[in-house]
Design a protein around this motif. Structure first.
Motif, PDB file in Angstrom:
ATOM      1  N   THR A 141       0.874  -1.172   0.000  1.00 17.97           N
ATOM      2  CA  THR A 141       0.000   0.000   0.000  1.00 17.97           C
ATOM      3  C   THR A 141       0.903   1.211   0.000  1.00 17.97           C
ATOM      4  O   THR A 141       1.790   1.329   0.848  1.00 17.97           O
ATOM      5  CB  THR A 141      -0.923   0.015   1.229  1.00 17.97           C
ATOM      6  N   ILE A 142       0.683   2.080  -0.983  1.00 21.94           N
ATOM      7  CA  ILE A 142       1.465   3.310  -1.068  1.00 21.94           C
ATOM      8  C   ILE A 142       0.529   4.491  -0.844  1.00 21.94           C
ATOM      9  O   ILE A 142      -0.611   4.478  -1.280  1.00 21.94           O
ATOM     10  CB  ILE A 142       2.209   3.453  -2.420  1.00 21.94           C
ATOM     11  N   THR A 143       0.998   5.466  -0.123  1.00 25.17           N
ATOM     12  CA  THR A 143       0.260   6.720   0.017  1.00 25.17           C
ATOM     13  C   THR A 143       0.881   7.679  -0.969  1.00 25.17           C
ATOM     14  O   THR A 143       2.091   7.918  -0.950  1.00 25.17           O
ATOM     15  CB  THR A 143       0.355   7.278   1.447  1.00 25.17           C
ATOM     16  N   VAL A 144       0.027   8.192  -1.867  1.00 27.02           N
ATOM     17  CA  VAL A 144       0.523   9.059  -2.926  1.00 27.02           C
ATOM     18  C   VAL A 144      -0.096  10.446  -2.808  1.00 27.02           C
ATOM     19  O   VAL A 144      -1.185  10.615  -2.280  1.00 27.02           O
ATOM     20  CB  VAL A 144       0.247   8.479  -4.330  1.00 27.02           C
ATOM     21  N   SER A 145       0.637  11.406  -3.320  1.00 29.68           N
ATOM     22  CA  SER A 145       0.197  12.793  -3.348  1.00 29.68           C
ATOM     23  C   SER A 145       0.099  13.224  -4.804  1.00 29.68           C
ATOM     24  O   SER A 145       1.059  13.060  -5.565  1.00 29.68           O
ATOM     25  CB  SER A 145       1.214  13.650  -2.600  1.00 29.68           C
ATOM     26  N   GLY A 146      -1.060  13.771  -5.180  1.00 29.53           N
ATOM     27  CA  GLY A 146      -1.302  14.160  -6.572  1.00 29.53           C
ATOM     28  C   GLY A 146      -0.753  15.536  -6.895  1.00 29.53           C
ATOM     29  O   GLY A 146      -0.833  16.457  -6.080  1.00 29.53           O
ATOM     30  N   HIS A 147      -0.202  15.648  -8.088  1.00 32.27           N
ATOM     31  CA  HIS A 147       0.344  16.919  -8.567  1.00 32.27           C
ATOM     32  C   HIS A 147      -0.515  17.416  -9.732  1.00 32.27           C
ATOM     33  O   HIS A 147      -1.648  17.785  -9.494  1.00 32.27           O
ATOM     34  CB  HIS A 147       1.818  16.763  -8.913  1.00 32.27           C
TER      35      HIS A 147
END
Length: 188
Positions: free
Chosen positions: A76-82
């Motif tokens: 599980t990866i926590t990603v931040s949108g650009h």
């Protein structure tokens, strides 16, 4: 602007300023994430892996955190949108990673919440109160910013990918706000 990104196909959309946990299955998805992390690259997250060009629109994300499940080997990866992008072309690179050449889409301009759009803020605040795990993803929510609200609703609602893609391709949040408000007035 043109950019080249390894592409991760997922069943969820993430938009600019969003943060989401994504489950990464063993196999192609995990290989793509390892490749990106090893090479210090961001990833393009798109929906609909059966048709990469058909998926069309995605968002460049950076990986902020990850955890491995010892039960099934998934990550599980926590990603931040650009920024969002539209895919021009895809190839399999030498390491069998799907890589896309993309054009960035213009960012939606910030728009203030008004009386008509206030239900979007009110209902998202209720969601954040009911689901602390959702609230914890956004330390500084922007309930006064209609653009931010519309993007979060598109991430949360189980709408068909084709509908989300059309809304994401617009130049502003106006169509999305109208669409979301119509859903709230006439629930399906």
């Amino acid at each position: 602007m043109t950019m080249t990104l390894p592409i991760l196909f997922n069943n969820r959309h993430i938009l600019p300023s969003g943060r989401l946990p994504l489950r990464v299955a063993p196999g192609t998805q995990l290989t793509t994430v390892k490749y990106a992390m090893r090479n210090g690259l961001d990833i393009g997250v798109c929906m609909d892996e059966t048709s990469p060009i058909g998926a069309g629109i995605g968002t460049r994300v950076s990986i902020e955190d990850f955890s491995l499940s010892f039960d099934d080997g998934s990550l599980t990866i926590t990603v931040s949108g650009h920024e969002s992008f539209i895919i021009d072309s895809v190839i399999d690179n030498d390491e069998n990673i799907i890589v896309a050449t993309c054009q960035t889409l213009p960012s939606w301009p910030k728009q203030e919440v008004n009386t008509d759009s206030a239900p979007l803020a009110e209902r998202l605040q209720i969601m954040f109160e009911r689901y602390p795990e959702l609230s914890s993803l956004h330390a500084r929510p922007h309930f006064d910013n209609l653009t931010w609200l519309c993007q979060r609703w598109l991430e949360l609602l189980p709408l068909p990918a084709s509908e989300k893609q059309v809304l994401m391709a617009a130049n502003s949040c106006r169509n999305t706000a109208e669409y979301l408000l119509s859903l709230m007035k006439d629930p399906h």
